[in-house]
Design a protein around this motif. Structure first.
Motif, mmCIF file in Angstrom:
data_model
loop_
_atom_site.group_PDB
_atom_site.id
_atom_site.type_symbol
_atom_site.label_atom_id
_atom_site.label_comp_id
_atom_site.label_asym_id
_atom_site.label_seq_id
_atom_site.Cartn_x
_atom_site.Cartn_y
_atom_site.Cartn_z
ATOM 1 N N GLY A 75 51.058 52.750 17.296
ATOM 2 C CA GLY A 75 50.300 51.522 17.101
ATOM 3 C C GLY A 75 51.108 50.417 16.465
ATOM 4 O O GLY A 75 52.297 50.563 16.170
ATOM 5 N N VAL A 76 50.430 49.298 16.254
ATOM 6 C CA VAL A 76 51.058 48.116 15.668
ATOM 7 C C VAL A 76 51.441 48.419 14.220
ATOM 8 O O VAL A 76 50.633 48.896 13.426
ATOM 9 N N TYR A 77 52.689 48.136 13.896
ATOM 10 C CA TYR A 77 53.254 48.413 12.578
ATOM 11 C C TYR A 77 53.462 47.136 11.773
ATOM 12 O O TYR A 77 53.306 47.119 10.572
ATOM 13 N N LEU A 78 53.809 46.061 12.476
ATOM 14 C CA LEU A 78 54.121 44.828 11.788
ATOM 15 C C LEU A 78 53.851 43.654 12.722
ATOM 16 O O LEU A 78 54.163 43.729 13.899
ATOM 17 N N VAL A 79 53.246 42.612 12.188
ATOM 18 C CA VAL A 79 53.038 41.376 12.936
ATOM 19 C C VAL A 79 53.736 40.275 12.164
ATOM 20 O O VAL A 79 53.499 40.107 10.974
ATOM 21 N N GLY A 80 54.610 39.543 12.837
ATOM 22 C CA GLY A 80 55.370 38.482 12.186
ATOM 23 C C GLY A 80 54.821 37.115 12.537
ATOM 24 O O GLY A 80 54.564 36.833 13.702
ATOM 25 N N PHE A 81 54.631 36.281 11.532
ATOM 26 C CA PHE A 81 54.128 34.926 11.707
ATOM 27 C C PHE A 81 55.168 33.932 11.202
ATOM 28 O O PHE A 81 55.888 34.210 10.257
ATOM 29 N N GLU A 82 55.229 32.769 11.833
ATOM 30 C CA GLU A 82 56.043 31.693 11.288
ATOM 31 C C GLU A 82 55.457 31.289 9.934
ATOM 32 O O GLU A 82 54.250 31.319 9.744
ATOM 33 N N CYS A 83 56.333 30.915 9.027
ATOM 34 C CA CYS A 83 55.912 30.476 7.697
ATOM 35 C C CYS A 83 56.889 29.399 7.246
ATOM 36 O O CYS A 83 58.087 29.639 7.150
ATOM 37 N N GLN A 84 56.401 28.195 6.997
ATOM 38 C CA GLN A 84 57.270 27.060 6.700
ATOM 39 C C GLN A 84 57.792 27.034 5.266
ATOM 40 O O GLN A 84 58.875 26.546 5.022
ATOM 41 N N ASP A 85 57.021 27.544 4.301
ATOM 42 C CA ASP A 85 57.411 27.437 2.896
ATOM 43 C C ASP A 85 57.190 28.771 2.197
ATOM 44 O O ASP A 85 56.172 28.996 1.556
ATOM 45 N N ILE A 86 58.152 29.657 2.317
ATOM 46 C CA ILE A 86 58.000 30.984 1.742
ATOM 47 C C ILE A 86 57.904 30.929 0.215
ATOM 48 O O ILE A 86 56.964 31.476 -0.358
ATOM 49 N N ALA A 129 67.857 30.948 9.783
ATOM 50 C CA ALA A 129 68.298 29.557 9.921
ATOM 51 C C ALA A 129 67.387 28.785 10.866
ATOM 52 O O ALA A 129 67.217 27.587 10.724
ATOM 53 N N THR A 130 66.763 29.467 11.823
ATOM 54 C CA THR A 130 65.971 28.759 12.823
ATOM 55 C C THR A 130 64.473 28.842 12.603
ATOM 56 O O THR A 130 63.740 27.995 13.065
ATOM 57 N N ARG A 131 63.990 29.863 11.936
ATOM 58 C CA ARG A 131 62.551 29.952 11.707
ATOM 59 C C ARG A 131 62.255 30.858 10.528
ATOM 60 O O ARG A 131 63.059 31.679 10.132
ATOM 61 N N ARG A 132 61.065 30.694 10.003
ATOM 62 C CA ARG A 132 60.594 31.545 8.918
ATOM 63 C C ARG A 132 59.346 32.238 9.399
ATOM 64 O O ARG A 132 58.579 31.690 10.169
ATOM 65 N N ARG A 133 59.119 33.428 8.950
ATOM 66 C CA ARG A 133 57.939 34.144 9.407
ATOM 67 C C ARG A 133 57.329 34.965 8.290
ATOM 68 O O ARG A 133 58.011 35.361 7.352
ATOM 69 N N CYS A 134 56.080 35.195 8.415
ATOM 70 C CA CYS A 134 55.349 36.039 7.480
ATOM 71 C C CYS A 134 54.811 37.197 8.289
ATOM 72 O O CYS A 134 54.269 37.005 9.365
ATOM 73 N N CYS A 135 54.998 38.398 7.818
ATOM 74 C CA CYS A 135 54.643 39.574 8.599
ATOM 75 C C CYS A 135 53.549 40.375 7.905
ATOM 76 O O CYS A 135 53.546 40.505 6.697
ATOM 77 N N ALA A 136 52.656 40.898 8.682
ATOM 78 C CA ALA A 136 51.610 41.772 8.156
ATOM 79 C C ALA A 136 51.671 43.087 8.904
ATOM 80 O O ALA A 136 51.598 43.114 10.119
ATOM 81 N N ARG A 137 51.827 44.169 8.190
ATOM 82 C CA ARG A 137 51.868 45.470 8.820
ATOM 83 C C ARG A 137 50.429 45.971 8.949
ATOM 84 O O ARG A 137 49.666 45.952 7.988
ATOM 85 N N THR A 138 50.070 46.417 10.132
ATOM 86 C CA THR A 138 48.705 46.871 10.365
ATOM 87 C C THR A 138 48.692 48.172 11.132
ATOM 88 O O THR A 138 49.694 48.574 11.712
ATOM 89 N N ARG A 139 47.537 48.809 11.202
ATOM 90 C CA ARG A 139 47.426 50.096 11.880
ATOM 91 C C ARG A 139 47.287 49.951 13.376
ATOM 92 O O ARG A 139 47.828 50.732 14.127
ATOM 93 N N GLY A 140 46.542 48.999 13.861
ATOM 94 C CA GLY A 140 46.317 48.909 15.293
ATOM 95 C C GLY A 140 46.070 47.490 15.733
ATOM 96 O O GLY A 140 45.787 46.612 14.933
ATOM 97 N N ALA A 141 46.168 47.265 17.026
ATOM 98 C CA ALA A 141 46.023 45.914 17.559
ATOM 99 C C ALA A 141 44.655 45.323 17.247
ATOM 100 O O ALA A 141 44.530 44.135 17.007
ATOM 101 N N ALA A 142 43.613 46.143 17.215
ATOM 102 C CA ALA A 142 42.277 45.620 16.938
ATOM 103 C C ALA A 142 42.194 45.062 15.523
ATOM 104 O O ALA A 142 41.459 44.118 15.265
#
Length: 158
Positions: A75-86, A129-142
């Protein structure tokens, strides 16, 4: 605070079968393959436009990816999101009472509320250098969409 999804990491039992499935179903091509003995997995990166799908097959059952597969299955382990200001996001989340491990300006792990712990292990923010992301690890796509909404609410987004 969270932008577009730029990374989807999926834990699989058989990376060869998963590559075949993802390439035939979605028309993706493998860009990179590797192995991390340190973290105990083999991986394959399949670009998806602005981001990618990463397939992980555990090679060590005692490392985090191996434990995830044993406990949750594929299943889904990690979802990465862009994040402008970490750094600003880390500060805002800490003030809101969220557990954040932000030792560096380019990486921060945001831990889920206790009530969602069975479904999400943690979240992180990274930059390049090109993008920033925020990731959330989850159990499944739902649970991915609901976890993203939960993190956005915790961060002060509607």
């Amino acid at each position: 605070m969270l932008g577009d999804v730029v990374e989807l990491t999926v834990v699989v039992r058989d990376i060869e079968a998963a590559i075949e499935r993802f390439t035939s179903l979605f028309g993706l091509k493998v860009h990179h393959r590797g192995e991390s003995k340190e973290f105990g997995f083999k991986n394959a990166i399949l670009p998806t436009g602005i981001g990618h799908i990463e397939l992980l097959q555990p090679t060590d059952p005692d490392k985090p990816v191996g434990r995830f597969l044993a406990k949750h299955g594929e299943g889904v382990y990690l979802v990465g999101f862009e994040c402008q200001d970490i750094p600003g996001s880390v500060e805002r989340l800490k003030k809101a009472g969220v557990r954040v491990d932000g030792r560096r300006a380019d990486v921060a792990w945001v831990h889920p509320p206790r009530r969602c712990a069975p479904r999400c292990a943690r979240s992180c923010a990274r930059s390049s250098a090109t993008r920033r992301r925020c990731c959330a690890r989850t159990r499944g796509a739902a649970s991915t969409a609901s976890s993203a909404r939960r993190w956005a609410r915790a961060a002060g987004s509607p």
